[in-house]
Design an enzyme around this catalytic site. Structure first.
Site, PDB file in Angstrom:
ATOM      1  N   LYS A  91     -39.117 -16.151  40.136  1.00 56.27           N
ATOM      2  CA  LYS A  91     -38.580 -17.091  39.144  1.00 56.27           C
ATOM      3  C   LYS A  91     -37.117 -16.806  38.825  1.00 56.27           C
ATOM      4  O   LYS A  91     -36.291 -17.714  38.816  1.00 56.27           O
ATOM      5  CB  LYS A  91     -39.405 -17.034  37.842  1.00 56.27           C
ATOM      6  CG  LYS A  91     -40.876 -17.393  38.026  1.00 56.27           C
ATOM      7  CD  LYS A  91     -41.618 -17.429  36.706  1.00 56.27           C
ATOM      8  CE  LYS A  91     -41.819 -16.071  36.060  1.00 56.27           C
ATOM      9  NZ  LYS A  91     -42.865 -15.239  36.689  1.00 56.27           N
ATOM     10  N   ARG A 116     -46.134 -19.427  28.913  1.00 57.14           N
ATOM     11  CA  ARG A 116     -47.092 -18.589  29.610  1.00 57.14           C
ATOM     12  C   ARG A 116     -48.507 -18.809  29.106  1.00 57.14           C
ATOM     13  O   ARG A 116     -49.442 -18.176  29.615  1.00 57.14           O
ATOM     14  CB  ARG A 116     -46.729 -17.118  29.410  1.00 57.14           C
ATOM     15  CG  ARG A 116     -45.874 -16.526  30.512  1.00 57.14           C
ATOM     16  CD  ARG A 116     -45.567 -15.095  30.120  1.00 57.14           C
ATOM     17  NE  ARG A 116     -45.391 -14.210  31.239  1.00 57.14           N
ATOM     18  CZ  ARG A 116     -44.214 -13.966  31.822  1.00 57.14           C
ATOM     19  NH1 ARG A 116     -43.125 -14.569  31.434  1.00 57.14           N
ATOM     20  NH2 ARG A 116     -44.136 -13.098  32.819  1.00 57.14           N
ATOM     21  N   ARG A 151     -39.683  -3.582  43.500  1.00 58.29           N
ATOM     22  CA  ARG A 151     -38.727  -3.772  42.393  1.00 58.29           C
ATOM     23  C   ARG A 151     -38.813  -2.606  41.409  1.00 58.29           C
ATOM     24  O   ARG A 151     -37.810  -2.136  40.897  1.00 58.29           O
ATOM     25  CB  ARG A 151     -39.004  -5.097  41.676  1.00 58.29           C
ATOM     26  CG  ARG A 151     -37.983  -5.407  40.584  1.00 58.29           C
ATOM     27  CD  ARG A 151     -38.148  -6.800  40.040  1.00 58.29           C
ATOM     28  NE  ARG A 151     -39.322  -6.909  39.179  1.00 58.29           N
ATOM     29  CZ  ARG A 151     -39.752  -8.051  38.637  1.00 58.29           C
ATOM     30  NH1 ARG A 151     -39.109  -9.178  38.882  1.00 58.29           N
ATOM     31  NH2 ARG A 151     -40.811  -8.067  37.867  1.00 58.29           N
ATOM     32  N   ARG A 204     -37.925  -0.802  36.353  1.00 59.26           N
ATOM     33  CA  ARG A 204     -38.578  -1.555  35.283  1.00 59.26           C
ATOM     34  C   ARG A 204     -39.919  -0.931  34.956  1.00 59.26           C
ATOM     35  O   ARG A 204     -40.759  -0.776  35.837  1.00 59.26           O
ATOM     36  CB  ARG A 204     -38.742  -3.022  35.704  1.00 59.26           C
ATOM     37  CG  ARG A 204     -38.029  -3.980  34.757  1.00 59.26           C
ATOM     38  CD  ARG A 204     -38.155  -5.381  35.224  1.00 59.26           C
ATOM     39  NE  ARG A 204     -39.420  -5.981  34.800  1.00 59.26           N
ATOM     40  CZ  ARG A 204     -39.669  -7.282  34.889  1.00 59.26           C
ATOM     41  NH1 ARG A 204     -38.747  -8.096  35.387  1.00 59.26           N
ATOM     42  NH2 ARG A 204     -40.821  -7.759  34.491  1.00 59.26           N
ATOM     43  N   ARG A 216     -50.963  -7.397  34.440  1.00 51.59           N
ATOM     44  CA  ARG A 216     -50.139  -8.612  34.341  1.00 51.59           C
ATOM     45  C   ARG A 216     -50.722  -9.738  35.192  1.00 51.59           C
ATOM     46  O   ARG A 216     -50.682 -10.906  34.805  1.00 51.59           O
ATOM     47  CB  ARG A 216     -48.696  -8.311  34.751  1.00 51.59           C
ATOM     48  CG  ARG A 216     -47.951  -7.508  33.682  1.00 51.59           C
ATOM     49  CD  ARG A 216     -46.792  -6.739  34.257  1.00 51.59           C
ATOM     50  NE  ARG A 216     -45.739  -7.592  34.775  1.00 51.59           N
ATOM     51  CZ  ARG A 216     -44.838  -7.189  35.669  1.00 51.59           C
ATOM     52  NH1 ARG A 216     -44.885  -5.962  36.159  1.00 51.59           N
ATOM     53  NH2 ARG A 216     -43.898  -7.999  36.073  1.00 51.59           N
TER      54      ARG A 216
HETATM   55  P1  ATP Z   1     -40.745 -12.625  37.591  1.00 50.15           P
HETATM   56  O1  ATP Z   1     -40.804 -11.387  38.398  1.00 50.15           O
HETATM   57  O2  ATP Z   1     -41.268 -13.819  38.368  1.00 50.15           O
HETATM   58  O3  ATP Z   1     -39.406 -12.880  37.027  1.00 50.15           O
HETATM   59  P2  ATP Z   1     -42.295 -11.236  35.505  1.00 50.15           P
HETATM   60  O4  ATP Z   1     -43.643 -11.618  34.960  1.00 50.15           O
HETATM   61  O5  ATP Z   1     -42.257 -10.012  36.327  1.00 50.15           O
HETATM   62  O6  ATP Z   1     -41.750 -12.477  36.308  1.00 50.15           O
HETATM   63  P3  ATP Z   1     -40.779 -11.495  33.021  1.00 50.15           P
HETATM   64  O7  ATP Z   1     -40.847 -12.966  32.987  1.00 50.15           O
HETATM   65  O8  ATP Z   1     -39.463 -10.854  32.973  1.00 50.15           O
HETATM   66  O9  ATP Z   1     -41.383 -10.848  34.327  1.00 50.15           O
HETATM   67  O10 ATP Z   1     -41.706 -10.960  31.790  1.00 50.15           O
HETATM   68  C1  ATP Z   1     -41.908  -9.583  31.537  1.00 50.15           C
HETATM   69  C2  ATP Z   1     -42.888  -9.384  30.373  1.00 50.15           C
HETATM   70  O11 ATP Z   1     -42.327  -9.925  29.148  1.00 50.15           O
HETATM   71  C3  ATP Z   1     -44.247 -10.085  30.499  1.00 50.15           C
HETATM   72  O12 ATP Z   1     -45.169  -9.333  31.260  1.00 50.15           O
HETATM   73  C4  ATP Z   1     -44.658 -10.237  29.011  1.00 50.15           C
HETATM   74  O13 ATP Z   1     -45.185  -9.038  28.490  1.00 50.15           O
HETATM   75  C5  ATP Z   1     -43.339 -10.502  28.309  1.00 50.15           C
HETATM   76  N1  ATP Z   1     -43.088 -11.967  28.198  1.00 50.15           N
HETATM   77  C6  ATP Z   1     -42.121 -12.670  28.855  1.00 50.15           C
HETATM   78  N2  ATP Z   1     -42.196 -13.983  28.555  1.00 50.15           N
HETATM   79  C7  ATP Z   1     -43.239 -14.121  27.695  1.00 50.15           C
HETATM   80  C8  ATP Z   1     -43.854 -15.220  27.043  1.00 50.15           C
HETATM   81  N3  ATP Z   1     -43.426 -16.470  27.218  1.00 50.15           N
HETATM   82  N4  ATP Z   1     -44.913 -14.977  26.213  1.00 50.15           N
HETATM   83  C9  ATP Z   1     -45.367 -13.751  26.020  1.00 50.15           C
HETATM   84  N5  ATP Z   1     -44.850 -12.657  26.614  1.00 50.15           N
HETATM   85  C10 ATP Z   1     -43.801 -12.823  27.441  1.00 50.15           C
HETATM   86 MG    MG Z   2     -38.092 -12.511  35.736  1.00 49.91          MG
END
Ligand code: ATP
Ligand code: MG
Length: 188
Positions: free
Chosen positions: A14, A90, A129, A135, A146
């Site tokens: 994303k 989400r 990553r 991270r 997750r």
């Molecule tokens: P990507 O790798 O595709 O960018 P990702 O799931 O690894 O996606 P982020 O979108 O950066 O990573 O989100 C990291 C964490 O932040 C999530 O696992 C969650 O705990 C929290 N988070 C992010 N957005 C939301 C949301 N809309 N509602 C609740 N928690 C969120």
């Molecule tokens: Mg992201």
């Protein structure tokens, strides 16, 4: 306002595709993950609360996220022709809140773009990553949580946006350029 929701499981790309979309179309970017990580770095109250959820692979409660999102949207929203929502919504409740928040402003979501990546590849990307970026949520145990949260709480949004008539499926594997070319076709 031509707003786009970029959607997919953790590690689906994303953030990466958002950057390419912004470069070409000049949209604003709202990554809720980035906003939360910034709060954690600055050790704010919200950041301290968010860290517990993130490191445990859980979502931050909807009421916090919805309030935060409206604030960020109003800060950057109108400076651009539209924004990309990356990592939000989400949950169904977040999608409903987003719809209401945008409607109050006379705006909407023009497209929801789903990046579809098989689970084995998601896990591989996230482990890689985690090693490169450090991270804290990119470790095997948290990744599994997750993904569970994604399947149970987030994935139902595909149907929800389907009913809204704006869902677009994109194969999220292959080179960055080939994935972006698929996205360009939808936006164009
Ligand atoms: P990507 O790798 O595709 O960018 P990702 O799931 O690894 O996606 P982020 O979108 O950066 O990573 O989100 C990291 C964490 O932040 C999530 O696992 C969650 O705990 C929290 N988070 C992010 N957005 C939301 C949301 N809309 N509602 C609740 N928690 C969120
Ligand atoms: Mg992201």
């Amino acid at each position: 306002m031509e707003n786009i929701v970029i959607f997919g499981a953790p590690g689906s790309g994303k953030g990466t595709q958002s950057e390419l979309i912004i470069k070409k179309y000049g949209l604003g970017h709202i990554s809720t993950g980035e906003v939360l990580r910034d709060q954690i770095r600055r050790e704010t109250e919200l950041g301290k609360m968010a860290k517990r959820f993130i490191d445990n692979g859980q979502l931050i409660p909807d009421d916090y996220m919805v309030k935060l999102l409206a604030e960020v949207y109003d800060e950057i929203g109108t400076d651009h022709g539209g924004v990309i929502f990356d990592g939000f919504p989400r949950t169904i409740s977040q999608a409903e809140a987003l719809k209401a928040m945008l409607a109050e402003r006379g705006h909407c979501v023009a497209a929801m773009i789903e990046l579809d990546v098989p689970e084995e590849e998601l896990i591989e990307r996230l482990i890689k990553r985690g090693k490169e970026s450090g991270r804290s949520d990119d470790n095997a145990e948290t990744i599994k949580k997750r993904l569970d949260v994604y399947y149970s709480q987030t994935k139902p949004l595909i149907e929800w946006y389907g009913r809204e008539g704006v869902h677009h499926h994109v194969v999220g594997t292959g080179s960055l350029e080939s994935i972006f070319a698929r996205i360009e076709k939808i936006i164009g």
